[in-house]
Design an enzyme around this catalytic site. Sequence first.
Site, short mmCIF file in Angstrom:
data_model
loop_
_atom_site.label_atom_id
_atom_site.label_comp_id
_atom_site.label_asym_id
_atom_site.label_seq_id
_atom_site.Cartn_x
_atom_site.Cartn_y
_atom_site.Cartn_z
N GLY A 266 33.45 -28.71 -0.81
CA GLY A 266 34.00 -29.67 -1.93
C GLY A 266 34.81 -28.57 -2.73
O GLY A 266 35.11 -27.53 -2.50
N TYR B 72 27.53 -43.28 -11.53
CA TYR B 72 27.65 -41.78 -11.49
C TYR B 72 27.17 -41.22 -12.80
O TYR B 72 26.15 -40.09 -12.76
CB TYR B 72 29.15 -41.40 -11.62
CG TYR B 72 29.65 -39.93 -11.62
CD1 TYR B 72 29.49 -39.35 -10.80
CD2 TYR B 72 30.24 -39.58 -12.84
CE1 TYR B 72 29.71 -37.90 -10.86
CE2 TYR B 72 30.59 -38.12 -12.91
CZ TYR B 72 30.19 -37.18 -11.88
OH TYR B 72 30.54 -36.33 -11.98
N LYS C 38 23.95 -38.68 -13.32
CA LYS C 38 23.92 -37.28 -13.94
C LYS C 38 22.91 -37.30 -15.06
O LYS C 38 22.29 -36.17 -15.34
CB LYS C 38 25.42 -37.12 -14.53
CG LYS C 38 26.54 -36.80 -13.28
CD LYS C 38 26.00 -35.67 -12.50
CE LYS C 38 27.11 -35.45 -11.28
NZ LYS C 38 26.70 -34.48 -10.29
N ILE D 196 37.78 -30.69 -13.47
CA ILE D 196 37.84 -29.31 -13.08
C ILE D 196 39.43 -29.41 -12.28
O ILE D 196 39.67 -30.20 -11.51
CB ILE D 196 36.95 -28.99 -12.21
CG1 ILE D 196 35.57 -28.95 -12.66
CG2 ILE D 196 37.31 -27.45 -11.52
CD1 ILE D 196 35.23 -27.97 -13.76
N1 SER Z 1 35.66 -34.98 -12.53
C1 SER Z 1 34.61 -35.75 -12.72
C2 SER Z 1 34.84 -37.13 -12.07
O1 SER Z 1 35.91 -37.57 -12.79
C3 SER Z 1 33.74 -35.70 -13.89
O2 SER Z 1 32.30 -35.14 -13.78
O3 SER Z 1 34.13 -37.93 -11.74
#
Ligand code: SER
Length: 317
Positions: A11, A141, A145, A171
Amino acid sequence: MPSILVTGACGQIGSELVPALRARYGHDAVVATDLEGRIEGSHLEGPLRALDCTHIREIEHVVRHHAIEVIYHLAGLLSAVAEARPRAAWDVNMGGLYRILEVAREHGASVFFPSSIGAFGPSTPHDATPQVTIQRPNTIYGITKLSGELLCDYYAQQYGLDTRGLRLPGIISHVAPPGGGTTDYAVDMFHHAVEGGRYTCFLRGDSCLDMMYMPDALRAMMALMDADRERLEHRNAYNITAMSFTPQRLADEIRKHISEFHIDYEVDPVRQAIADSWPNSLDDSAARQEWGWRPQWDIETMTRDMLEHVRNKRAGS
Ligand code: SER
């Protein structure tokens, strides 16, 4: 030299974390794993093997065979994909983590867990979001988390397992593409700016989110795993950030280098709702105090470097 397992190695983060760990600990110390279909065609070299984290026997086999001591568990679905496939998100993000923790418990391995700004929700204070605050995420999501943070804490408290996590922001990187996140517009914008000078953004121009350039994210993960265990009060998981900006602000920064760059907006309601539920900017003082976190890249230096790499990549292809 620890023996290290990386899941989700093909990834966006794994593709760069594996070489960084190998540069530091030696090539053979790091076992890179991902789903069979994803390791075919990967640029990563061996040890590279297929591993489906929803199968505990496969995890057990790899951990035992390679005498794994540290696990960077990166396998997971990002926010927009998770909303489209909530059952898969639960199976992979929760089921995978649970199995990793169980095997780690058996074998005494330490575990890195990538939590996210997605672990916050609409009722979280959005500015200078504190380390300890309201967390009521409203996406599948975010639920995986936040549950992951709690599960990692549970294994640390109940079994003394050395679990550590970061609430990663968006990121930004140029080696491997991100896969279906809400913050991915930032990466897309660089590619479109270099390729055609235009970008249609799926978020509103004023959507402010935390971001980080990949070199900082890699340093953060390794520094956290190196940190003195006794100092980690908030081990699962630390707020970290390097910059926070809107699509409009990033477009302005890109325009300093590509003056004709044009951005317009076609808002995707699903991803906009996700972005609206997340913080505008995190307070990362606990990470700074407990293990010395300091970002090295800001929006100016990151943009210059990203454009250079994306241009070089394009010229070479
Ligand atoms: N970069 C991720 C997302 O947008 C955030 O944890 O899903």
